[in-house]
Design an enzyme around this catalytic site. Structure first.
Site, PDB file in Angstrom:
ATOM      1  N   ALA A   1       0.816  -1.389  -0.073  1.00 18.26           N
ATOM      2  CA  ALA A   1       0.184   0.098  -0.075  1.00 18.26           C
ATOM      3  C   ALA A   1       0.840   1.329  -0.210  1.00 18.26           C
ATOM      4  CB  ALA A   1      -0.911   0.101   1.269  1.00 18.26           C
TER       5      ALA A   1
ATOM      6  N   SER B   1      -3.645  -0.251  -5.906  1.00 20.46           N
ATOM      7  CA  SER B   1      -3.571   0.666  -7.078  1.00 20.46           C
ATOM      8  C   SER B   1      -4.828   1.570  -7.184  1.00 20.46           C
ATOM      9  CB  SER B   1      -3.698  -0.279  -8.545  1.00 20.46           C
ATOM     10  OG  SER B   1      -2.990   0.696  -9.532  1.00 20.46           O
TER      11      SER B   1
ATOM     12  N   LYS C   1      -6.486   6.248 -11.128  1.00 24.36           N
ATOM     13  CA  LYS C   1      -5.790   7.180 -11.811  1.00 24.36           C
ATOM     14  C   LYS C   1      -4.756   6.575 -12.879  1.00 24.36           C
ATOM     15  CE  LYS C   1      -6.524  10.857  -8.504  1.00 24.36           C
ATOM     16  NZ  LYS C   1      -7.712  10.290  -7.723  1.00 24.36           N
TER      17      LYS C   1
ATOM     18  N   VAL D   1     -11.026   7.172  -1.864  1.00 22.72           N
ATOM     19  CA  VAL D   1     -11.584   6.725  -0.325  1.00 22.72           C
ATOM     20  C   VAL D   1     -11.996   7.854   0.691  1.00 22.72           C
ATOM     21  CG1 VAL D   1     -10.766   4.307  -0.335  1.00 22.72           C
ATOM     22  CG2 VAL D   1      -9.083   6.272   0.447  1.00 22.72           C
TER      23      VAL D   1
ATOM     24  N   GLY E   1     -12.094  10.176   3.795  1.00 19.54           N
ATOM     25  CA  GLY E   1     -11.219  10.497   4.953  1.00 19.54           C
ATOM     26  C   GLY E   1      -9.883  10.054   4.761  1.00 19.54           C
TER      27      GLY E   1
ATOM     28  N   SER F   1      -5.680  10.889   3.636  1.00 13.89           N
ATOM     29  CA  SER F   1      -4.917  11.982   3.668  1.00 13.89           C
ATOM     30  C   SER F   1      -4.993  12.457   2.391  1.00 13.89           C
ATOM     31  CB  SER F   1      -3.593  11.531   4.014  1.00 13.89           C
ATOM     32  OG  SER F   1      -3.037  10.496   3.254  1.00 13.89           O
TER      33      SER F   1
ATOM     34  N   ARG G   1      -5.946  21.715 -11.184  1.00 15.66           N
ATOM     35  CA  ARG G   1      -4.583  21.953 -10.828  1.00 15.66           C
ATOM     36  C   ARG G   1      -3.846  20.831 -12.042  1.00 15.66           C
ATOM     37  NH1 ARG G   1      -5.594  19.712  -5.160  1.00 15.66           N
ATOM     38  NH2 ARG G   1      -7.026  18.383  -6.114  1.00 15.66           N
TER      39      ARG G   1
ATOM     40  N   GLU H   1      -4.603  17.252 -13.284  1.00 21.30           N
ATOM     41  CA  GLU H   1      -5.951  16.895 -12.780  1.00 21.30           C
ATOM     42  C   GLU H   1      -6.715  16.359 -13.962  1.00 21.30           C
ATOM     43  OE1 GLU H   1      -8.144  17.606  -8.744  1.00 21.30           O
ATOM     44  OE2 GLU H   1      -7.810  19.493 -10.252  1.00 21.30           O
TER      45      GLU H   1
END
Length: 625
Positions: A366, A409, A412, A451, A453, A455, A548, A551
């Protein structure tokens, strides 16, 4: 007016002493008054004195035993009246028996009068004090009016819980059950959905609480969509699953979460898939302190591995998950060995020593840099970590006969427009190529979207911006993303990792894509705030800042159209082209040399050759060029 202000700061034991002393005196007065009413004169024969004095000595122990002095006056409910009736009736039964057995003088009919007066006094005195205390705490004209959606058991419990809270006043129930319409629960009337606007206008309602823990996610989403246009804050009770799990209770009212807005029901996990690569095995998680990695560790430890090795670059993240897992071990009364390793996934020698020493059988990889704009500004580190780091861990696994290797994975990686996505597809290609070279290790890739919540997630940012008074920043009006909760994603990663024969790319069903602008609008409105319109009216502004670097407007999960279902309804299997291992190694060596010299335009061109659909849409913005 007499004030009870002086009572509030007293310790609870002092309040109980005052209450007992007051009841002692009051019971004597009640027994006196009952005789006066019975005889019609205030001149009492002295022979009644002993019976009158006996009453409090018999009654107070009963009151104490039945909990009359344990109840917090501010929070008493209708059930307290039944307790009073029971306590007083039992006390007077004992008193009457004592009078008869001891042959004490006291008018028999006065016993009935005294019994009724005692019930009225004990109940009335508590309710009067409660009323005064609530007024002292602002439960009057300044109270905040609240509507409860759901007039079932949960709604009634919530009303009782709110009855003693300062500045909160339940003014109405709303329920879809037509049989409850116009009925009253306590003193609160039940209305229909169509009455909400009228209730808002009449009572100046500021908040609606959803007391519907039995609703599934889709039903809850429908209710929230109905409430979104109204200028009120929406809070909710937890779901029934959370209450049953024991993690929350009926009193845990919380703000509406993004999970509520998505309306996605989790599919029950298949236990055989969860345990297949974990139970009684030595399991290693790289990036074990991150959002997905730490949740993988939590779920892995529940399935009793022989050992769990947590490999993490961040000291703080490693310490945090170590402490949490130690607690989970203690709570479950199990002794699973935790091995916490500080290290870099690019350090092949360290990884090799680790895998050999502990004879690792399953690796969940991960560890990754996943924040698109940050990787755009730090291209070399992003590719070294995500692509070369993954190849390093995978080669160590293959060369040391690790049985299972599962790569976390991302969507993106599909037709990427940024270096982060390209680096993750390059990682997938490495594993697909290694599978042919090392068939004894089963390499599996699991691809999914955002996902909640995690970071860098947009949701915590929106909530913080709303709390700060805005503006809420959205990059583009049309930008959409797939979302999934961290626990569901980790569970599906583990289950997908147990499927297939090797070299498989599994894709998680993320449901319907969500417009980020719509998400921002709903979060603002369900917080009880209005979006600032073109004339400047409202509370929170939405600012569109532009895409950005790197993106995309829309994310995808599949490169081609060749996809199969699996035994799990949320997991699909993609069939995608890959490159021969030796040819890929030569290309990676060339990319490494270009990165050393910061030749990022050349790196971009090379990635276009290797990664299907890669098209870098923005200029090179790396801080070192």
């Amino acid at each position: 007016m007499f004030s009870f202000d002086w009572l509030i700061p007293l310790p609870r034991w002092q309040k109980r002493v005052i209450s007992v002393a007051t009841d002692f005196v009051s019971l004597i007065l009640i027994s006196l008054i009952a005789v006066w009413l019975r005889l019609g004169t205030i001149d009492l024969p002295h022979q009644f004195a002993l019976a009158i004095v006996v009453l409090p000595f018999l009654a107070l122990p009963v009151f104490i035993r039945l909990g009359l002095y344990r109840a917090v006056v501010r929070y008493i409910t209708h059930r307290f009246v039944f307790t009073v009736f029971t306590a007083v009736s039992l006390s007077f039964l004992i008193w009457s028996t004592a009078i008869l057995m001891l042959d004490l003088a006291y008018p028999r009919s006065a016993l009935i009068i005294a019994w009724l007066m005692a019930i009225l006094y004990i109940t009335g005195s508590r309710l009067i004090i409660r009323w005064f205390l609530l007024r002292l705490n602002g439960e009057s004209e300044q109270s905040e009016s609240i509507v409860i959606f759901g007039a079932g058991d949960a709604g009634r419990q919530l009303m009782q819980a709110l009855s003693g809270i300062a500045h909160k006043k339940v003014v109405a129930f709303i329920d879809d059950d037509k049989s409850l319409y116009q009925q009253k629960i306590g003193a609160i009337k039940v209305y229909q959905r169509t009455d909400l606007q009228e209730l808002i206008n009449r009572f100046q309602v500021k908040e609606i609480l959803l007391a519907t823990p039995g609703m599934n996610s889709k039903q809850r989403k429908v209710v929230l969509n109905w409430l979104a246009p109204f200028p009120i804050k929406v809070s909710t009770l937890p779901s029934m699953e959370e209450i049953v799990d024991g993690t929350v209770s009926f009193s845990d009212v919380r703000e509406v979460s993004i999970e509520d807005l998505l309306g996605r029901d989790a599919v029950p996990a298949q236990d055989n898939l969860l345990s297949q690569c974990i139970t009684d095995k030595v399991v290693m998680v790289t990036g074990g302190g991150g959002s997905i990695g730490s949740e993988l560790c939590r779920q892995i430890i529940r399935h009793k591995p022989q050992k769990l090795i947590i490999f993490e670059l961040s000291e703080f993240a490693l310490y945090s998950i170590q402490q949490e897992l130690n607690q989970l071990n203690a709570i479950a009364n199990q002794r699973i060995e935790l091995i916490t390793i500080l290290g870099d996934i690019k350090n092949k020698a360290k990884l090799e020593s680790l895998v050999k020493q502990y004879q690792v059988e399953t690796i969940y990889h991960a560890a990754a840099y996943k924040h698109v704009p940050l990787v755009e500004h730090n291209i070399a580190e992003g590719i070294y970590n995500n692509s070369f780091g993954t190849l390093t861990v995978a080669e160590v696994a293959a060369e040391n006969s690790v049985k299972n290797f599962v790569l976390v994975s991302t969507d993106k990686a599909v037709r990427p427009t940024n270096f982060m996505g390209a680096s993750k597809r390059l990682a997938e290609l490495s594993l697909q190529a290694l599978q042919d070279e090392y068939p004894h290790t089963r390499f599996v890739m699991v691809r999914f979207g955002n996902v909640l919540g995690s970071s860098g997630s947009v949701i915590p940012l929106f909530k913080q911006q709303i709390a700060n008074g805005g503006p809420v920043t959205v990059t583009h009006k049309e930008i959409t993303r797939y979302f999934m909760t961290i626990p569901e994603a980790a569970s599906l990663v583990i289950q997908a990792g147990s499927m297939g024969v090797g070299g498989d790319v599994f894709v998680l069903d993320m449901g319907e894509p969500v417009k980020i602008a719509d998400l921002a609008e709903k979060l603002i409105k369900l917080s009880g705030l209005e979006i600032i319109d073109s004339e400047g009216h409202g509370d929170i502004e939405i600012q569109y800042t532009g895409l950005r670097p790197g993106e995309k407007l829309f994310e995808e999960l599949l490169i081609g159209e060749n996809v199969d279902g699996t035994d799990h309804p949320r997991i699909m299997k993609a069939h995608e082209d890959y490159i021969d291992y030796q040819a890929l190694k030569l290309e990676l060596d060339l990319i490494s040399k270009l990165l050393v010299n910061h030749e990022y335009s050349s790196v971009s061109k090379k990635l276009e050759q290797l990664v299907s659909g890669f098209k870098h849409t923005s200029g090179i913005v790396d801080y070192i060029q």
